[in-house]
Design a protein around this motif. Structure first.
Motif, PDB file in Angstrom:
ATOM      1  N   PHE A  32       0.825  -1.199   0.314  1.00 40.53           N
ATOM      2  CA  PHE A  32      -0.022   0.157  -0.089  1.00 40.53           C
ATOM      3  C   PHE A  32       0.886   1.260  -0.008  1.00 40.53           C
ATOM      4  O   PHE A  32       0.354   2.340  -0.094  1.00 40.53           O
ATOM      5  N   LEU A  33       2.316   1.217   0.192  1.00 39.72           N
ATOM      6  CA  LEU A  33       2.940   2.230   0.014  1.00 39.72           C
ATOM      7  C   LEU A  33       4.288   2.353  -0.773  1.00 39.72           C
ATOM      8  O   LEU A  33       4.375   3.226  -1.759  1.00 39.72           O
ATOM      9  N   VAL A  34       5.032   1.334  -0.535  1.00 39.32           N
ATOM     10  CA  VAL A  34       6.315   1.231  -1.446  1.00 39.32           C
ATOM     11  C   VAL A  34       6.099   0.970  -2.737  1.00 39.32           C
ATOM     12  O   VAL A  34       6.511   1.812  -3.662  1.00 39.32           O
ATOM     13  N   PHE A  35       5.227   0.055  -3.029  1.00 42.22           N
ATOM     14  CA  PHE A  35       4.876  -0.634  -4.473  1.00 42.22           C
ATOM     15  C   PHE A  35       4.421   0.737  -5.240  1.00 42.22           C
ATOM     16  O   PHE A  35       4.662   1.116  -6.482  1.00 42.22           O
ATOM     17  N   PRO A  36       3.228   1.217  -4.786  1.00 39.08           N
ATOM     18  CA  PRO A  36       2.563   2.336  -5.591  1.00 39.08           C
ATOM     19  C   PRO A  36       3.279   3.685  -5.597  1.00 39.08           C
ATOM     20  O   PRO A  36       3.456   4.437  -6.719  1.00 39.08           O
ATOM     21  N   LEU A  37       4.204   3.959  -4.592  1.00 41.90           N
ATOM     22  CA  LEU A  37       5.190   5.094  -4.721  1.00 41.90           C
ATOM     23  C   LEU A  37       6.400   4.804  -5.922  1.00 41.90           C
ATOM     24  O   LEU A  37       6.819   5.591  -6.630  1.00 41.90           O
ATOM     25  N   ALA A  38       6.672   3.594  -5.907  1.00 38.27           N
ATOM     26  CA  ALA A  38       7.900   3.272  -6.857  1.00 38.27           C
ATOM     27  C   ALA A  38       6.967   3.055  -8.278  1.00 38.27           C
ATOM     28  O   ALA A  38       7.575   3.621  -9.326  1.00 38.27           O
ATOM     29  N   MET A  39       5.932   2.805  -8.213  1.00 40.75           N
ATOM     30  CA  MET A  39       5.269   2.807  -9.624  1.00 40.75           C
ATOM     31  C   MET A  39       5.076   4.357 -10.091  1.00 40.75           C
ATOM     32  O   MET A  39       5.011   4.436 -11.457  1.00 40.75           O
ATOM     33  N   VAL A  40       4.824   5.114  -9.344  1.00 37.19           N
ATOM     34  CA  VAL A  40       4.639   6.598  -9.676  1.00 37.19           C
ATOM     35  C   VAL A  40       5.985   6.940 -10.686  1.00 37.19           C
ATOM     36  O   VAL A  40       5.831   7.570 -11.386  1.00 37.19           O
ATOM     37  N   PHE A  41       7.165   6.779  -9.791  1.00 39.72           N
ATOM     38  CA  PHE A  41       8.355   7.347 -10.406  1.00 39.72           C
ATOM     39  C   PHE A  41       8.620   6.439 -11.476  1.00 39.72           C
ATOM     40  O   PHE A  41       9.060   7.038 -12.526  1.00 39.72           O
ATOM     41  N   SER A  42       8.248   5.586 -11.653  1.00 41.05           N
ATOM     42  CA  SER A  42       8.751   4.436 -12.905  1.00 41.05           C
ATOM     43  C   SER A  42       8.016   4.848 -13.788  1.00 41.05           C
ATOM     44  O   SER A  42       8.317   4.984 -15.100  1.00 41.05           O
ATOM     45  N   GLU A  43       6.459   5.191 -13.758  1.00 37.82           N
ATOM     46  CA  GLU A  43       5.735   5.630 -14.881  1.00 37.82           C
ATOM     47  C   GLU A  43       6.012   6.997 -15.335  1.00 37.82           C
ATOM     48  O   GLU A  43       6.038   7.419 -16.482  1.00 37.82           O
ATOM     49  N   ALA A  44       6.480   7.885 -14.235  1.00 35.64           N
ATOM     50  CA  ALA A  44       6.829   9.268 -14.630  1.00 35.64           C
ATOM     51  C   ALA A  44       8.078   9.291 -15.514  1.00 35.64           C
ATOM     52  O   ALA A  44       8.046  10.076 -16.223  1.00 35.64           O
ATOM     53  N   LEU A  45       8.906   8.255 -15.536  1.00 33.82           N
ATOM     54  CA  LEU A  45      10.207   8.435 -16.130  1.00 33.82           C
ATOM     55  C   LEU A  45      10.094   7.267 -17.351  1.00 33.82           C
ATOM     56  O   LEU A  45      11.153   7.158 -17.971  1.00 33.82           O
ATOM     57  N   ALA A  46       8.914   6.653 -17.590  1.00 33.83           N
ATOM     58  CA  ALA A  46       8.608   5.765 -18.856  1.00 33.83           C
ATOM     59  C   ALA A  46       9.365   6.453 -20.099  1.00 33.83           C
ATOM     60  O   ALA A  46       9.626   5.583 -20.858  1.00 33.83           O
ATOM     61  N   SER A  47       8.911   7.697 -20.254  1.00 39.24           N
ATOM     62  CA  SER A  47       9.176   8.286 -21.523  1.00 39.24           C
ATOM     63  C   SER A  47      10.562   9.005 -21.604  1.00 39.24           C
ATOM     64  O   SER A  47      10.857   9.682 -22.504  1.00 39.24           O
ATOM     65  N   GLY A  48      11.193   8.785 -20.597  1.00 37.02           N
ATOM     66  CA  GLY A  48      12.691   9.311 -20.412  1.00 37.02           C
ATOM     67  C   GLY A  48      12.771  10.890 -19.655  1.00 37.02           C
ATOM     68  O   GLY A  48      11.759  11.346 -19.629  1.00 37.02           O
ATOM     69  N   TRP A  49      13.737  11.313 -19.505  1.00 41.05           N
ATOM     70  CA  TRP A  49      14.121  12.575 -18.692  1.00 41.05           C
ATOM     71  C   TRP A  49      13.536  13.767 -19.514  1.00 41.05           C
ATOM     72  O   TRP A  49      13.010  14.434 -18.697  1.00 41.05           O
ATOM     73  N   ARG A  50      13.739  13.565 -20.649  1.00 42.53           N
ATOM     74  CA  ARG A  50      13.102  14.818 -21.483  1.00 42.53           C
ATOM     75  C   ARG A  50      12.027  15.121 -21.276  1.00 42.53           C
ATOM     76  O   ARG A  50      11.418  16.068 -21.130  1.00 42.53           O
ATOM     77  N   ALA A  51      10.940  14.019 -21.684  1.00 39.50           N
ATOM     78  CA  ALA A  51       9.768  13.969 -21.492  1.00 39.50           C
ATOM     79  C   ALA A  51       9.384  14.434 -19.931  1.00 39.50           C
ATOM     80  O   ALA A  51       8.188  14.909 -19.725  1.00 39.50           O
ATOM     81  N   TYR A  52       9.855  13.767 -19.223  1.00 33.88           N
ATOM     82  CA  TYR A  52       9.634  14.143 -17.635  1.00 33.88           C
ATOM     83  C   TYR A  52       9.755  15.490 -17.636  1.00 33.88           C
ATOM     84  O   TYR A  52       8.976  16.278 -16.623  1.00 33.88           O
ATOM     85  N   LEU A  53      10.590  16.134 -17.768  1.00 30.73           N
ATOM     86  CA  LEU A  53      11.121  17.531 -17.512  1.00 30.73           C
ATOM     87  C   LEU A  53      10.046  18.579 -18.402  1.00 30.73           C
ATOM     88  O   LEU A  53       9.888  19.633 -17.780  1.00 30.73           O
ATOM     89  N   ALA A  54       9.893  18.088 -19.340  1.00 27.78           N
ATOM     90  CA  ALA A  54       8.863  19.003 -20.131  1.00 27.78           C
ATOM     91  C   ALA A  54       7.490  19.164 -19.731  1.00 27.78           C
ATOM     92  O   ALA A  54       6.757  19.914 -19.563  1.00 27.78           O
ATOM     93  N   ALA A  55       7.080  17.789 -19.075  1.00 28.30           N
ATOM     94  CA  ALA A  55       5.872  17.794 -18.353  1.00 28.30           C
ATOM     95  C   ALA A  55       5.831  18.694 -17.063  1.00 28.30           C
ATOM     96  O   ALA A  55       4.870  19.394 -16.828  1.00 28.30           O
ATOM     97  N   LEU A  56       7.022  18.893 -16.362  1.00 27.23           N
ATOM     98  CA  LEU A  56       6.878  19.780 -15.057  1.00 27.23           C
ATOM     99  C   LEU A  56       7.161  21.209 -15.646  1.00 27.23           C
ATOM    100  O   LEU A  56       6.681  22.109 -14.655  1.00 27.23           O
ATOM    101  N   VAL A  57       7.668  21.474 -16.704  1.00 30.33           N
ATOM    102  CA  VAL A  57       7.709  22.978 -17.089  1.00 30.33           C
ATOM    103  C   VAL A  57       6.724  23.327 -18.191  1.00 30.33           C
ATOM    104  O   VAL A  57       6.922  24.456 -18.717  1.00 30.33           O
ATOM    105  N   GLU A  58       5.932  22.641 -18.394  1.00 30.89           N
ATOM    106  CA  GLU A  58       4.620  22.923 -19.211  1.00 30.89           C
ATOM    107  C   GLU A  58       3.830  23.866 -18.533  1.00 30.89           C
ATOM    108  O   GLU A  58       3.744  24.300 -17.309  1.00 30.89           O
ATOM    109  N   PRO A  59       3.547  25.145 -19.336  1.00 26.02           N
ATOM    110  CA  PRO A  59       2.732  26.104 -19.009  1.00 26.02           C
ATOM    111  C   PRO A  59       1.550  25.843 -17.838  1.00 26.02           C
ATOM    112  O   PRO A  59       1.565  26.619 -16.761  1.00 26.02           O
TER     113      PRO A  59
END
Length: 285
Positions: A32-59
């Motif tokens: 209920f804690l570790v696996f869901p949290l790990a999944m969030v970061f895994s999915e966030a980086l699934a498309s690479g660091w560039r896509a990850y950073l682009a999503a954060l700096v999007e207007p």
């Protein structure tokens, strides 16, 4: 057979039962804690660091971040003022209605955030009790930043007071009475005696209040109107992206919230470790 090898001294349960309970607790935390949290970061980086950073700096993401920090900047200081005043009144004074005040402080813990948001709509919406007054004054509350701030204050105001009240009660009034007997004013007594004695508990309550203010969804969702780039906080922006099937961007923004939560947790743990004796009785190490 040596009984000390099968039973833990002082409690009497078998060693097998002890390890079974520990294993179940760790399994529960993992699921209920570790696996869901790990999944969030895994999915966030699934498309690479560039896509990850682009999503954060999007207007829209930056707008949601600014709004979230703005709400925290208003809600937390107001809750600090309320929490200190409420704790001072409850812990240091006896008066009629004291139990009612304590009950009202705990009210947000028992009321659904969605219900809280709806109550503000019924108060300040176009057809609410004060809707005509708000319209006449040309003030935007519902579907605007003030409404989000009000909803956030409601769901977060118990945290500071609930950290200060038990500590102030355990400390008693002897120091304040001594200061007053020596000629100190009430305000000076509060600044020089009371506040320094509760500063770490106050900081602890501010951490909890800030974490809840950044992550609240229910009450804010009702009063925000979901205006993209205007009234969407970070949690609402995550929902919008997910509903649009922008999964990588959604998890990227969610990971930002997770990082903020983890940072708060680390500060909380350090505070309990370093200043456990200065916190409320329930948090003392």
């Amino acid at each position: 057979m040596n009984s000390s090898s099968s039973y833990r001294q002082g409690t009497g349960e078998p060693v097998a039962i002890r390890w079974l309970l520990i294993s179940l607790a760790l399994l529960f935390l993992a699921i209920f804690l570790v696996f869901p949290l790990a999944m969030v970061f895994s999915e966030a980086l699934a498309s690479g660091w560039r896509a990850y950073l682009a999503a954060l700096v999007e207007p829209d993401a930056l707008s949601a971040l600014r709004l979230t920090l703005t709400v925290v900047a208003f809600a937390v200081p107001l809750n600090i003022l309320f929490g200190i005043a409420a704790a001072w009144a409850v812990a240091k004074h006896d008066f009629r209605g004291k139990s009612i005040l304590v009950t009202l402080i705990d009210l947000p813990f028992s009321v659904s955030p969605v219900v809280a948001g709806l109550s503000f709509v019924m108060l300040f919406g176009n057809h609410g009790w004060f809707g005509d007054f708000v319209d006449a004054a040309n003030i935007d509350i519902i579907f605007a930043t003030p409404g989000i701030v009000l909803a956030t204050i409601f769901v977060t105001f118990p945290f500071v007071a609930r950290e200060l009240i038990p500590l102030m009660e355990s400390q008693g009034n002897s120091l304040e009475e001594a200061a007053l007997s020596l000629g100190a004013s009430g305000w000076r007594t509060f600044i020089k005696i009371t506040l320094p004695n509760v500063k770490w508990a106050l900081f602890y309550g501010v951490l909890l209040c800030s974490a809840r203010a950044m992550g609240d969804f229910g009450a804010v969702s009702v009063v925000s109107g979901h205006i993209r780039g205007v009234t969407n906080t970070l949690p609402l922006h995550v929902e919008v992206l997910y509903n649009e099937y922008a999964f990588s961007a959604s998890f990227a923004v969610a990971s930002l919230l997770a990082l903020l939560a983890l940072f708060t947790l680390v500060l909380k743990s350090i505070l309990e470790w370093r200043h456990g004796d200065d916190l409320a009785p329930g948090h003392r190490s």
